[in-house]
Design an enzyme around this catalytic site. Sequence first.
Site, PDB file in Angstrom:
ATOM      1  N   GLU A  77      44.283  40.783  33.949  1.00  0.00           N
ATOM      2  CA  GLU A  77      45.107  40.478  35.131  1.00  0.00           C
ATOM      3  C   GLU A  77      44.499  39.345  35.931  1.00  0.00           C
ATOM      4  O   GLU A  77      45.194  38.449  36.411  1.00  0.00           O
ATOM      5  CB  GLU A  77      45.241  41.728  36.023  1.00  0.00           C
ATOM      6  CG  GLU A  77      46.248  41.579  37.169  1.00  0.00           C
ATOM      7  CD  GLU A  77      45.669  41.037  38.482  1.00  0.00           C
ATOM      8  OE1 GLU A  77      46.459  40.786  39.401  1.00  0.00           O
ATOM      9  OE2 GLU A  77      44.439  40.831  38.579  1.00  0.00           O
TER      10      GLU A  77
ATOM     11  N   ASP B 128      47.924  48.147  42.586  1.00  0.00           N
ATOM     12  CA  ASP B 128      46.782  47.242  42.709  1.00  0.00           C
ATOM     13  C   ASP B 128      46.274  47.316  44.142  1.00  0.00           C
ATOM     14  O   ASP B 128      46.839  48.039  44.969  1.00  0.00           O
ATOM     15  CB  ASP B 128      47.209  45.809  42.346  1.00  0.00           C
ATOM     16  CG  ASP B 128      46.058  44.940  41.849  1.00  0.00           C
ATOM     17  OD1 ASP B 128      44.902  45.152  42.266  1.00  0.00           O
ATOM     18  OD2 ASP B 128      46.321  44.029  41.045  1.00  0.00           O
TER      19      ASP B 128
ATOM     20  N   HIS C 182      37.446  40.912  46.086  1.00  0.00           N
ATOM     21  CA  HIS C 182      36.694  39.968  45.247  1.00  0.00           C
ATOM     22  C   HIS C 182      35.280  39.747  45.755  1.00  0.00           C
ATOM     23  O   HIS C 182      34.633  38.768  45.381  1.00  0.00           O
ATOM     24  CB  HIS C 182      37.440  38.637  45.043  1.00  0.00           C
ATOM     25  CG  HIS C 182      38.604  38.773  44.105  1.00  0.00           C
ATOM     26  ND1 HIS C 182      39.249  37.708  43.527  1.00  0.00           N
ATOM     27  CD2 HIS C 182      39.236  39.883  43.624  1.00  0.00           C
ATOM     28  CE1 HIS C 182      40.227  38.161  42.745  1.00  0.00           C
ATOM     29  NE2 HIS C 182      40.243  39.481  42.797  1.00  0.00           N
TER      30      HIS C 182
HETATM   31 CO    CO Z   1      41.751  40.751  41.896  1.00  0.00          CO
HETATM   32 ZN    ZN Z   2      43.810  43.271  41.299  1.00  0.00          ZN
END
Ligand code: CO
Ligand code: ZN
Length: 328
Positions: A191, A214, A300
């Site tokens: 992804e 997600d 992230h």
């Molecule tokens: Co991501």
């Molecule tokens: Zn993701």
Amino acid sequence: MKDTLRKLCEAYGPSGNEGQVRDLIRSEIEGLADSVRVDALGNLIAVKGSGGHRVMLAAHMDEIGVIITHIDENGFLRFAPVGGVWTLGLSGRRVAFADGTIGAIGLEKLDDRDRVPAMAKFYIDIGASKKDEVHLKVGDMAVMTRPFVTNGGRWIGKAMDNRAGCAVLIETMRRLKAPKHEVAFVFTTQEEVGLRGATTSAFGLDPEIAVAVDVTGTGDTPKAAPMAVSLGEGAAIKVRDGGMLAHLGVKDLLVQRAEENGIAYQLEVLEGGTTDGRAIQTSRAGVPTGVVSVPTRYIHSPSEMIDERDAEACASLLVVLLENDITL
Ligand code: CO
Ligand code: ZN
């Protein structure tokens, strides 16, 4: 969900190298599905129930990481990003390779300490003093490494994006006693590098309706970009993100089911970034697709933070979606 998520978060699974995560999920869902298979791109597809509609749920297994591009004579490794890696904060981080080798990220001497350096200025040091001592190869990938920790109901770890989504899907499978539909739980690959596993699995499954699960950002931290999503306020039901507009019928149905069942939810408009939902929605002749998101701070980074109650709400919402009729 906590123990499952701890294992998932601490596992190694950069894009295209999801095997360790896939094995872990396979053992977690043992006995919960009618059938389990893996497709050519490595997506793990577990089908449960029959009749009703063909429903696809998707959560990606891969996480961002780095890939070795060059090894110098002194044994230092240069790298490129795999997915959206920010250079800010890279210095001093630890990375783990598939075999468990740990490296420290170092940074060349900077001319200007006030500017965020380019990725080319960083290197990985695995403690080697010359090239011969390096057993790793160009193309090997590493992920950020950091233990999963909890502060009460706030859980912090690397790869919450999107092991949180994987844990929600697993929890949904555990709680789902009587699905009214043929539900494919798809744990997707790649992804973070362009929704590739979702693209092929959606084509193969040809679903009538889909929901991707997600993480999404929040607007509840100091001087954050304005966003009407907060940690602890419930499952985020996506309206729009940088790559898709959620199907209004699916979005409205999710809202309706949340309200009927007293499940906390919030509406999500994410300005940048997207999810597997985008690839599924535009698969074949199009698939009505919505997204249920786990609100997450510091996406992230190696310290992505979620609220336990939000993840629980996401699972509850999916269970009531699947145990009832779906009319769009
Ligand atoms: Co991501
Ligand atoms: Zn993701």
